[in-house]
Design a protein around this motif. Structure first.
Motif, PDB file in Angstrom:
ATOM      1  N   LEU A 187       9.239  -5.320   8.908  1.00  0.00           N
ATOM      2  CA  LEU A 187      10.015  -4.195   9.071  1.00  0.00           C
ATOM      3  C   LEU A 187      10.256  -3.203   8.083  1.00  0.00           C
ATOM      4  O   LEU A 187      10.481  -2.103   8.421  1.00  0.00           O
ATOM      5  CB  LEU A 187      11.627  -5.209   9.030  1.00  0.00           C
ATOM      6  N   SER A 188       9.768  -3.526   6.827  1.00  0.00           N
ATOM      7  CA  SER A 188       9.757  -2.562   5.890  1.00  0.00           C
ATOM      8  C   SER A 188       8.843  -3.387   4.729  1.00  0.00           C
ATOM      9  O   SER A 188       8.940  -4.380   4.501  1.00  0.00           O
ATOM     10  CB  SER A 188      10.968  -2.035   5.406  1.00  0.00           C
ATOM     11  N   PHE A 189       8.569  -2.344   3.810  1.00  0.00           N
ATOM     12  CA  PHE A 189       8.049  -2.630   2.685  1.00  0.00           C
ATOM     13  C   PHE A 189       8.087  -1.928   1.542  1.00  0.00           C
ATOM     14  O   PHE A 189       8.102  -0.345   1.580  1.00  0.00           O
ATOM     15  CB  PHE A 189       6.311  -2.846   2.868  1.00  0.00           C
ATOM     16  N   LEU A 190       8.573  -2.123   0.368  1.00  0.00           N
ATOM     17  CA  LEU A 190       8.843  -1.566  -0.806  1.00  0.00           C
ATOM     18  C   LEU A 190       7.694  -1.817  -1.865  1.00  0.00           C
ATOM     19  O   LEU A 190       7.819  -3.147  -2.382  1.00  0.00           O
ATOM     20  CB  LEU A 190      10.274  -1.780  -1.417  1.00  0.00           C
ATOM     21  N   PRO A 191       6.724  -0.955  -2.547  1.00  0.00           N
ATOM     22  CA  PRO A 191       5.697  -1.112  -3.341  1.00  0.00           C
ATOM     23  C   PRO A 191       6.695  -1.588  -4.716  1.00  0.00           C
ATOM     24  O   PRO A 191       7.923  -1.269  -5.009  1.00  0.00           O
ATOM     25  CB  PRO A 191       4.777  -0.274  -3.585  1.00  0.00           C
ATOM     26  N   VAL A 192       5.785  -2.250  -5.712  1.00  0.00           N
ATOM     27  CA  VAL A 192       6.559  -2.839  -6.827  1.00  0.00           C
ATOM     28  C   VAL A 192       7.255  -1.479  -7.658  1.00  0.00           C
ATOM     29  O   VAL A 192       8.361  -1.600  -8.095  1.00  0.00           O
ATOM     30  CB  VAL A 192       5.451  -3.197  -7.801  1.00  0.00           C
ATOM     31  N   ASP A 193       6.399  -0.384  -7.733  1.00  0.00           N
ATOM     32  CA  ASP A 193       6.959   0.684  -8.346  1.00  0.00           C
ATOM     33  C   ASP A 193       8.195   1.534  -7.361  1.00  0.00           C
ATOM     34  O   ASP A 193       8.783   2.197  -8.093  1.00  0.00           O
ATOM     35  CB  ASP A 193       6.011   2.010  -8.476  1.00  0.00           C
ATOM     36  N   LEU A 210       7.803  -6.091  -2.363  1.00  0.00           N
ATOM     37  CA  LEU A 210       8.910  -6.619  -1.389  1.00  0.00           C
ATOM     38  C   LEU A 210       8.628  -6.309   0.058  1.00  0.00           C
ATOM     39  O   LEU A 210       8.666  -5.191   0.660  1.00  0.00           O
ATOM     40  CB  LEU A 210      10.297  -6.272  -1.888  1.00  0.00           C
ATOM     41  N   PHE A 211       8.439  -7.449   0.811  1.00  0.00           N
ATOM     42  CA  PHE A 211       8.188  -7.344   2.101  1.00  0.00           C
ATOM     43  C   PHE A 211       9.415  -8.090   2.899  1.00  0.00           C
ATOM     44  O   PHE A 211       9.978  -8.855   2.362  1.00  0.00           O
ATOM     45  CB  PHE A 211       7.017  -8.216   2.509  1.00  0.00           C
ATOM     46  N   ILE A 212       9.888  -7.057   3.779  1.00  0.00           N
ATOM     47  CA  ILE A 212      11.150  -7.594   4.871  1.00  0.00           C
ATOM     48  C   ILE A 212      10.357  -7.702   6.320  1.00  0.00           C
ATOM     49  O   ILE A 212      10.045  -6.937   6.879  1.00  0.00           O
ATOM     50  CB  ILE A 212      12.077  -6.698   4.656  1.00  0.00           C
ATOM     51  N   LEU A 213      10.430  -9.087   6.621  1.00  0.00           N
ATOM     52  CA  LEU A 213       9.617  -9.505   7.784  1.00  0.00           C
ATOM     53  C   LEU A 213      10.644 -10.307   8.743  1.00  0.00           C
ATOM     54  O   LEU A 213      11.744 -10.638   8.238  1.00  0.00           O
ATOM     55  CB  LEU A 213       8.458 -10.465   7.417  1.00  0.00           C
ATOM     56  N   LYS A 214      10.058 -10.314   9.794  1.00  0.00           N
ATOM     57  CA  LYS A 214      10.729 -11.122  10.994  1.00  0.00           C
ATOM     58  C   LYS A 214       9.643 -11.855  11.848  1.00  0.00           C
ATOM     59  O   LYS A 214       8.871 -11.178  12.389  1.00  0.00           O
ATOM     60  CB  LYS A 214      11.777 -10.538  11.707  1.00  0.00           C
ATOM     61  N   LYS A 215       9.939 -12.942  12.104  1.00  0.00           N
ATOM     62  CA  LYS A 215       9.188 -13.706  13.212  1.00  0.00           C
ATOM     63  C   LYS A 215       9.266 -12.722  14.607  1.00  0.00           C
ATOM     64  O   LYS A 215      10.482 -12.376  15.127  1.00  0.00           O
ATOM     65  CB  LYS A 215       9.765 -14.906  13.711  1.00  0.00           C
TER      66      LYS A 215
END
Length: 800
Positions: free
Chosen positions: A429-435, A790-795
């Protein structure tokens, strides 16, 4: 992740928690130096006005060696070297040695050493040296080329234990000779009496027909150095040097008729350097250098270098790992001058590696920016002995930004991919890199939990970092917002371990091995009032519970309002590392409630708990229904206890397995009949070659029974698992999030995955997915991946 200081102190380089123990040196004026961990500048070499700095351990790009040239007043990048067959994780640049126009580069992950020769201004790979079968044969895993040396047409390369080995083997050195027809297959050089785990080959000195090899772990870490000479019958062992106890031979620098020997563990890790000198064909220890200020844990002697007029010694442990470099006059000088870079801070470990030539000395700061071996944001710094000044500008590696944020729309898992990432039945759904959730270079993330605001119904991910906690609004999972941060407690150190749980609109945060941190308690309702223009806002803790100083983990039973702080250390009431029970029913007025320690469990037998789950019991064992039961993962066993009476907790049983390495964490099925348990180190220790989860039937709390072992198809180490309904979500380091159907707990079945580490192999290493939180009503799963973000995932939605 286990606190490896209880297990294998020598392996703590991942977190930069202890001084590094290996330093590879070679002969001549251009002796290279290595601080052992593989980030930028951890390995250095110098030839005249050319400086080489290795960056071996990026997990997102192949290893490389940066080449700099001295312009008269600064070091400027001149070239970048990689292996001809470069690949992510190859370890290229882990060790360096140079002699004139020849450079040798170690790449232990590839089991190879690479030879580069200079023609004009260009360095070209001319050979790839690999160990003969006899050097790496046998049942124990071997690594090749963590230390290298070169003298003209002769190259020496070590064979040693790979990182995180639980079964150390016998070291060796392979000596290659270049002839008219190319390079020889290599002669294996080893001591007459070979001993497992002595570190033979950790440092090498090579000069003409002499080879010096250290074994700093020999004789209970006392250490010794062996001398070999070249004869018509090959290399022959001639003598053994022993000196001060304390990893004698961690660093070697061979310079004509003098051999400098680093002993950083001497005098309770204050450290020393001993000097052997040659008279005709006889060598003898004749002198000892010490820092003079006796900085405890300074590890003086960790690295060594020589310039025209001075001997240089690195002491990266001084002043809480700020580090320092000491210089002594070469001629008769025992009085040291201590040099500290004005910009160095605790944790930088200045002097972790050294290299010098002429009047110039270059020192690594391998711990800078939290030991950022994955990001290249640590640096090296130069000192000019003729002007007696440090360079104003540190020498840094050019950035290799791999990841950018993925937001705005769902990235469907299709054809086994979602953006860069391998997947199956799990969408991004989205991804925020560490920085994107920290403004400090080198930061890594660790734990994660979630909070849903009961007033606004907004969802937040509470993300642990090495230096604090980030709060990310994930209500719109395709457009996450970094709302703010809570820094670590003032006066503490940044370390890899931070853990967080949520209760009654408050976050409870602990950190391990960091000093007097306490348990931070933060009122999450403050997130409601952060205006967009304030984001990210820096907050202060609402209160701090000081009954513990450092702790590895915290769990909160939301049904009872008790927090269980585990793995406590460094001060306060540690409860032997077991359950430190805290009444948090009034979150801002926490109070100590009692201890539970199952003595006889844990790696040291003191009852240390790594993680726990505590519940109001509603399972099938009618004798305990309604009681508060804890299932504590105690490194060597699961300890099951009734903690209803905090003043008198009672052990009910232990779930022990003869083939376990480190019982890390577990979670109950929703009917509380089965307990799924991960063993973090069984893959690393060779107990199993695939990710393993143990399933215990705990229907009788006083008699747990192992019913099955569930194996995935990959060898990654498992870390944190949680169960929601009939689905288990595992954060398994290098293989990412694994989704498992546990509707029949005795027959688990993997149904999906999302690999958060898109490069390299799914090896058993401490890299990748650290934890996950699958309990939001929306069905999203938030996953922290240590160097990625941070990864935001969903089945994936089932097909109609």
């Amino acid at each position: 992740m286990p606190r490896l200081s209880r297990l294998l102190p020598c392996l703590l380089f991942l977190a930069g928690l202890l001084p590094l123990s290996a330093s590879a040196q070679t002969a001549a004026l251009t002796s290279p130096s290595s601080s052992g961990a593989g980030g930028f500048g951890h390995a250095l070499a110098m030839s005249g006005d050319v400086l080489f700095a290795g960056e071996a351990r990026s997990i997102h790009a192949p290893g490389r060696v940066l080449v700099y040239r001295w312009t008269g007043d600064a070091w400027e990048q001149h070239a970048e070297l990689t292996a001809a067959e470069a690949e992510v994780g190859d370890g290229f640049g882990e060790a360096l040695a140079v002699d004139g126009d020849r450079l040798v580069v170690g790449a232990s992950s590839s089991n190879a050493a690479y030879v580069f020769d200079r023609e004009g201004e260009t360095w070209t790979q001319t050979a790839r040296l690999t160990p003969p079968d006899e050097a790496v044969a046998g049942p124990k895993k071997r690594a090749f080329a963590t230390s290298v040396a070169v003298d003209g047409s002769t190259v020496a390369v070590n064979v040693t234990d790979p990182p995180f080995t639980f079964d150390p083997g016998k070291g060796a050195v392979v000596v290659f000779e270049e002839g008219r027809d190319g390079w020889s297959p290599g002669e294996v050089v080893a001591p007459a009496e070979r001993v497992d785990g002595d570190g033979f080959g950790d440092a090498i000195g090579l000069q003409k027909d002499e080879l010096f090899v250290s074994a700093p772990s020999a004789n209970g870490n006392a250490g010794h150095v062996l001398r070999f000479v070249r004869t018509d019958d090959g290399w022959q062992e001639t003598e053994t040097f022993t000196g001060m106890n304390g990893q004698f031979g961690t660093a070697l620098h061979l310079d004509g008729d003098e051999l400098l020997i680093g002993v950083p563990g001497a005098m309770n890790r204050v450290g020393a350097v001993q000097i052997a000198r040659r008279s005709q064909d006889t060598w003898a220890l004749q002198d000892t250098l010490t820092a003079g200020d006796e900085s405890q844990n300074g590890r003086f002697g960790q690295s060594l270098a020589r310039t025209n007029n001075f001997t240089w010694v690195g002491a990266p442990g001084t002043e809480k790992n700020t580090g320092a470099v000491y210089r002594f006059p070469r001629e008769g000088g025992r009085s040291a001058e201590r040099l500290v870079h004005p910009a160095s801070t605790p944790g930088d470990r200045l002097g972790g590696a050294l290299v010098g030539h002429g009047d110039r000395i270059v020192a690594a700061q391998p711990g800078q920016n939290y030991g950022a071996r994955m990001t290249g944001s640590s640096s090296i710094t130069a000192f000019n002995a003729s002007t007696n000044t440090w360079s104003d500008t540190p020498i840094s590696a050019p950035s290799r930004d791999i990841f950018t944020a993925v937001t705005g729309e769902k990235t469907t898992c299709s054809g086994g991919k979602a953006s860069l990432f391998d997947c199956k039945e799990v969408d991004l759904l989205s991804f925020l890199p560490v920085d994107a959730i920290s403004d400090t270079p080198g930061v890594r993330v660790n734990d994660v939990w979630g909070w849903t605001d009961p007033e606004t119904d907004r969802d937040y991910a509470v993300v642990g970092r090495v230096n604090g906690t980030s709060f990310v609004d994930v209500t719109d999972p395709m457009r996450p917002v970094y709302v703010g941060e809570l820094p670590m407690t003032e006066g503490t150190e940044a370390k890899i371990w931070r853990d967080v749980k949520v209760y009654e609109n408050h976050a409870f945060i602990v950190a391990d091995n960091v000093g007097k941190h306490g348990m931070q308690i933060f009122d999450l309702t403050q997130l409601r009032d952060v205006a967009e223009e304030e984001q990210p806002k820096t907050f202060e803790a609402t209160t701090i519970y000081d009954g513990v100083h450092s702790a590895h983990n915290v769990f909160i039973n939301e049904d009872t309002g008790f927090a269980y702080v585990v793995g406590s250390n460094g001060g306060g009431q540690t409860c032997g590392g077991g359950l430190h029970m805290v009444d948090v029913r009034e979150p801002t007025k926490p109070s100590f409630a009692g201890c539970y320690t199952d003595v006889g469990t844990g790696m040291t037998g003191t009852g240390t708990t790594h993680d726990t789950q505590c519940v109001v019991y509603r399972g099938p064992d009618e004798r305990y229904q309604g009681n508060e039961i804890c299932f504590a993962s105690n490194e060597t066993a699961v300890s099951i206890a009734d903690v209803t009476d905090k003043s008198n907790p009672k052990n009910l049983s232990r779930a022990e397995h003869p083939r376990s390495a480190y019982i890390h964490q577990g979670w109950l099925t929703e009917d509380q009949r089965y307990l799924f348990v991960n063993d973090e180190l069984d893959e690393m220790s060779g107990i199993t070659d695939r990710t393993r989860t143990m399933v215990w039937d705990v229907s009788r709390l006083d008699d747990p029974q192992l019913v099955t072992e569930f194996f995935l198809s990959v060898p990654a180490s498992d870390h944190n698992l949680y169960i929601r309904g009939n689905t288990m979500y595992q954060a398994n380091y290098s293989s990412g999030l694994r989704v498992v159907d546990v509707s029949d707990p005795t027959k688990p079945r993997e149904i999906g995955y999302f690999d958060t580490l898109p490069f390299g192999k799914d090896a058993p290493v401490f890299e990748g997915a650290f934890s996950n939180y699958p309990f939001f009503e929306s069905g999203i799963v938030v996953v922290t991946s240590m160097q990625e973000g941070l990864f935001i995932l969903k089945k994936a939605d089932p097909e109609m």
